[in-house]
Motif scaffolding. Structure first.
Motif, PDB file in Angstrom:
ATOM      1  N   GLU A 185       0.830  -1.204   0.000  1.00  0.00           N
ATOM      2  CA  GLU A 185       0.000   0.000   0.000  1.00  0.00           C
ATOM      3  C   GLU A 185       0.866   1.257   0.000  1.00  0.00           C
ATOM      4  O   GLU A 185       0.580   2.217  -0.722  1.00  0.00           O
ATOM      5  N   ASP A 186       1.920   1.248   0.803  1.00  0.00           N
ATOM      6  CA  ASP A 186       2.832   2.395   0.845  1.00  0.00           C
ATOM      7  C   ASP A 186       3.534   2.588  -0.497  1.00  0.00           C
ATOM      8  O   ASP A 186       3.856   3.716  -0.892  1.00  0.00           O
ATOM      9  N   ASN A 187       3.768   1.465  -1.178  1.00  0.00           N
ATOM     10  CA  ASN A 187       4.451   1.507  -2.475  1.00  0.00           C
ATOM     11  C   ASN A 187       3.478   1.750  -3.628  1.00  0.00           C
ATOM     12  O   ASN A 187       3.884   1.809  -4.777  1.00  0.00           O
ATOM     13  N   GLU A 188       2.178   1.852  -3.291  1.00  0.00           N
ATOM     14  CA  GLU A 188       1.102   2.016  -4.285  1.00  0.00           C
ATOM     15  C   GLU A 188       1.064   0.849  -5.263  1.00  0.00           C
ATOM     16  O   GLU A 188       0.880   1.027  -6.471  1.00  0.00           O
ATOM     17  N   GLY A 189       1.244  -0.359  -4.720  1.00  0.00           N
ATOM     18  CA  GLY A 189       1.108  -1.549  -5.543  1.00  0.00           C
ATOM     19  C   GLY A 189       2.328  -2.455  -5.444  1.00  0.00           C
ATOM     20  O   GLY A 189       3.347  -2.102  -4.853  1.00  0.00           O
ATOM     21  N   GLY A 190       2.194  -3.655  -6.018  1.00  0.00           N
ATOM     22  CA  GLY A 190       3.313  -4.588  -6.031  1.00  0.00           C
ATOM     23  C   GLY A 190       2.879  -6.034  -5.887  1.00  0.00           C
ATOM     24  O   GLY A 190       1.681  -6.350  -5.927  1.00  0.00           O
ATOM     25  N   SER A 191       3.861  -6.926  -5.722  1.00  0.00           N
ATOM     26  CA  SER A 191       3.609  -8.367  -5.660  1.00  0.00           C
ATOM     27  C   SER A 191       4.255  -8.957  -4.416  1.00  0.00           C
ATOM     28  O   SER A 191       5.281  -8.470  -3.945  1.00  0.00           O
ATOM     29  N   LYS A 210      -2.226  -5.099  -6.664  1.00  0.00           N
ATOM     30  CA  LYS A 210      -1.631  -5.949  -5.626  1.00  0.00           C
ATOM     31  C   LYS A 210      -1.904  -7.414  -5.970  1.00  0.00           C
ATOM     32  O   LYS A 210      -3.057  -7.804  -6.179  1.00  0.00           O
ATOM     33  N   VAL A 211      -0.834  -8.204  -6.024  1.00  0.00           N
ATOM     34  CA  VAL A 211      -0.935  -9.639  -6.296  1.00  0.00           C
ATOM     35  C   VAL A 211      -0.251 -10.399  -5.168  1.00  0.00           C
ATOM     36  O   VAL A 211       0.895 -10.097  -4.816  1.00  0.00           O
ATOM     37  N   PHE A 212      -0.957 -11.376  -4.609  1.00  0.00           N
ATOM     38  CA  PHE A 212      -0.409 -12.224  -3.557  1.00  0.00           C
ATOM     39  C   PHE A 212      -0.484 -13.678  -4.024  1.00  0.00           C
ATOM     40  O   PHE A 212      -1.558 -14.156  -4.369  1.00  0.00           O
ATOM     41  N   PHE A 213       0.648 -14.346  -4.036  1.00  0.00           N
ATOM     42  CA  PHE A 213       0.711 -15.742  -4.455  1.00  0.00           C
ATOM     43  C   PHE A 213       1.211 -16.558  -3.266  1.00  0.00           C
ATOM     44  O   PHE A 213       2.182 -16.184  -2.604  1.00  0.00           O
ATOM     45  N   VAL A 214       0.531 -17.691  -2.992  1.00  0.00           N
ATOM     46  CA  VAL A 214       0.904 -18.524  -1.856  1.00  0.00           C
ATOM     47  C   VAL A 214       1.126 -19.962  -2.320  1.00  0.00           C
ATOM     48  O   VAL A 214       0.212 -20.598  -2.851  1.00  0.00           O
ATOM     49  N   THR A 218      -7.691  -6.856  -5.864  1.00  0.00           N
ATOM     50  CA  THR A 218      -6.488  -7.513  -5.355  1.00  0.00           C
ATOM     51  C   THR A 218      -6.593  -8.999  -5.705  1.00  0.00           C
ATOM     52  O   THR A 218      -7.620  -9.624  -5.455  1.00  0.00           O
ATOM     53  N   VAL A 219      -5.557  -9.555  -6.285  1.00  0.00           N
ATOM     54  CA  VAL A 219      -5.571 -10.946  -6.745  1.00  0.00           C
ATOM     55  C   VAL A 219      -4.793 -11.835  -5.767  1.00  0.00           C
ATOM     56  O   VAL A 219      -3.651 -11.532  -5.420  1.00  0.00           O
ATOM     57  N   LEU A 220      -5.442 -12.919  -5.337  1.00  0.00           N
ATOM     58  CA  LEU A 220      -4.821 -13.921  -4.465  1.00  0.00           C
ATOM     59  C   LEU A 220      -4.814 -15.257  -5.196  1.00  0.00           C
ATOM     60  O   LEU A 220      -5.861 -15.732  -5.628  1.00  0.00           O
ATOM     61  N   ILE A 221      -3.627 -15.858  -5.342  1.00  0.00           N
ATOM     62  CA  ILE A 221      -3.502 -17.139  -6.039  1.00  0.00           C
ATOM     63  C   ILE A 221      -2.821 -18.153  -5.130  1.00  0.00           C
ATOM     64  O   ILE A 221      -1.603 -18.086  -4.918  1.00  0.00           O
ATOM     65  N   PRO A 222      -3.568 -19.097  -4.553  1.00  0.00           N
ATOM     66  CA  PRO A 222      -2.945 -20.190  -3.797  1.00  0.00           C
ATOM     67  C   PRO A 222      -2.654 -21.369  -4.737  1.00  0.00           C
ATOM     68  O   PRO A 222      -3.476 -21.720  -5.573  1.00  0.00           O
ATOM     69  N   LEU A 223      -1.479 -21.953  -4.587  1.00  0.00           N
ATOM     70  CA  LEU A 223      -1.112 -23.149  -5.339  1.00  0.00           C
ATOM     71  C   LEU A 223      -1.077 -24.324  -4.373  1.00  0.00           C
ATOM     72  O   LEU A 223      -0.215 -24.387  -3.493  1.00  0.00           O
ATOM     73  N   ALA A 224      -2.016 -25.256  -4.505  1.00  0.00           N
ATOM     74  CA  ALA A 224      -2.161 -26.353  -3.546  1.00  0.00           C
ATOM     75  C   ALA A 224      -1.733 -27.694  -4.152  1.00  0.00           C
ATOM     76  O   ALA A 224      -1.594 -27.837  -5.365  1.00  0.00           O
ATOM     77  N   ASN A 225      -1.577 -28.682  -3.267  1.00  0.00           N
ATOM     78  CA  ASN A 225      -1.184 -30.054  -3.634  1.00  0.00           C
ATOM     79  C   ASN A 225       0.188 -30.092  -4.311  1.00  0.00           C
ATOM     80  O   ASN A 225       0.396 -30.816  -5.297  1.00  0.00           O
ATOM     81  N   TRP A 226       1.111 -29.345  -3.773  1.00  0.00           N
ATOM     82  CA  TRP A 226       2.481 -29.284  -4.284  1.00  0.00           C
ATOM     83  C   TRP A 226       3.122 -30.671  -4.347  1.00  0.00           C
ATOM     84  O   TRP A 226       3.908 -30.973  -5.245  1.00  0.00           O
ATOM     85  N   ARG A 227       2.790 -31.533  -3.381  1.00  0.00           N
ATOM     86  CA  ARG A 227       3.430 -32.858  -3.280  1.00  0.00           C
ATOM     87  C   ARG A 227       3.223 -33.701  -4.527  1.00  0.00           C
ATOM     88  O   ARG A 227       4.039 -34.594  -4.826  1.00  0.00           O
ATOM     89  N   ILE A 228       2.133 -33.451  -5.281  1.00  0.00           N
ATOM     90  CA  ILE A 228       1.857 -34.264  -6.474  1.00  0.00           C
ATOM     91  C   ILE A 228       2.928 -34.047  -7.552  1.00  0.00           C
ATOM     92  O   ILE A 228       3.103 -34.876  -8.443  1.00  0.00           O
ATOM     93  N   LEU A 229       3.664 -32.944  -7.457  1.00  0.00           N
ATOM     94  CA  LEU A 229       4.758 -32.723  -8.408  1.00  0.00           C
ATOM     95  C   LEU A 229       5.824 -33.808  -8.298  1.00  0.00           C
ATOM     96  O   LEU A 229       6.539 -34.084  -9.260  1.00  0.00           O
TER      97      LEU A 229
END
Length: 331
Positions: free
Chosen positions: A96-102, A237-241, A192-203
């Motif tokens: 927010e202070d940076n007016e955006g980012g990832s 703002k983009v948040f990836f988990v 604001t975009v939130l992207i969770p990546l689940a089931n990593w173990r299947i890789l």
């Protein structure tokens, strides 16, 4: 038509209207229309919440039981996670202070340490204008870069062929650009975009390194560049988990992709700490969730029933004990 059927019909109708409204806002290039559609979304969401509240108040034992379970699920999100939530709030403030980012996060040992509860809290922290686009690997599909892109792209109405052709690297880059472009368009609407990546173990342990390397060098770098471009006129703002049930493989751990947590770096992965729950955590939570419960009863419930004499334990075990106590109306 009875009250229940009427409300269920109205709720279903409002959800369809909300989906159509969101799709139109996503596709329009008219800033005035975007604002009007966003206002309509907020109005529809308010109407939807009111109808759901009316439905929940109907005198139906099964519904009340379900509502109690949902209330507990929401309440459990407030247990501990203090350190992780502080990191998330600091990241939100930094953007927010940076007016955006990832921001790119990693949650390990999510299964036994109830990372899904933190993920729910994360969405609440990000605010009402957050849209979540979950990517989840499943056993019936190959876990690789193309599957990741196809699932994520599907959220935006994008479809891609199953074959990458002779130049796979170039084609993956092109697909990534299409998806990042769709996300960038959405960011211009103030979402604001939130992207969770689940089931990593299947890789699989061996392929995790390959995927992480591609993700960081190709997809995520494109995302960061695109967000920076949008920041010229907007505050995206983009948040990836990355959600990992156990832990990343040792080879992944050795990669130079992890931040030290002192300050947010959009090119680094920040680890969100998940810890064991102790008796003090649950006592403090019960005091807030069930304030009418006497201190003596609360202390006995925590010490003898929930923890069975232990000082602390894995959240998955404590959660099960809490749910059992709740089902028996101990609080």
């Amino acid at each position: 038509m009875g009250s229940r059927e009427r409300l269920e019909h109205e709720i279903d109708d409002l959800k369809k209207k909300l989906d159509r409204c969101f799709e139109r806002r996503l596709l329009t290039d008219d800033p005035v229309r975007e604002i009007n559609l966003e206002r309509l979304e907020n109005k529809l969401e308010a109407q939807l919440k009111e109808k759901e509240r009316e439905l929940n108040q109907l005198a139906d034992t099964a519904l009340r039981q379900n509502r109690k379970a949902l209330d507990l699920e929401e309440g459990l999100c407030d247990i501990d996670f203090d350190q992780a939530k502080a990191m998330i709030r600091a990241s939100v403030k930094a953007l927010e202070d940076n007016e955006g980012g990832s921001a790119l996060f990693l949650m390990e040992r999510c299964l036994e340490r109830e990372g899904q509860l933190l993920l729910k809290s994360l969405k609440d922290i990000l605010g009402t204008h957050t849209k979540e686009y979950k990517v989840e690997f499943i056993p019936t599909m190959p876990a690789n870069e193309l599957t990741f892109l196809k699932i994520l792209g599907g959220h935006f109405g994008l479809e891609f062929e199953d074959s990458l052709g002779q130049d796979a690297e170039k084609r993956l880059l092109e697909i990534s650009e299409d998806i990042v472009g769709a996300i960038a368009h959405l960011l211009r609407s103030g979402t604001t975009v939130l992207i969770p990546l689940a089931n990593w173990r299947i890789l699989g342990v061996d392929y995790q390194v390959t995927f992480l390397d591609w993700f960081m060098k190709t997809f995520w770098q494109q995302m960061v560049r695109s967000v920076n471009e949008v920041m010229e006129d907007y505050s995206p703002k983009v948040f990836f988990v990355i959600v990992v049930d156990n832990e990343l493989s040792e080879l992944c751990q050795q990669a130079d992709y992890f931040g030290e947590g002192s300050c947010l770096d959009c090119n680094k992965i920040e680890r969100l700490p998940l810890t064991c729950w102790n008796q003090a955590d649950i006592k403090r939570w019960l005091a807030s969730y069930a304030p009418t419960l006497k201190k003596s009863d609360r202390n006995a419930l925590v010490k003898k029933y929930i923890f069975n004499g232990k000082k602390e334990d894995e959240p998955i075990k404590i959660r099960k004990a809490v749910e059992e106590a709740h089902a028996k109306s101990y609080f």
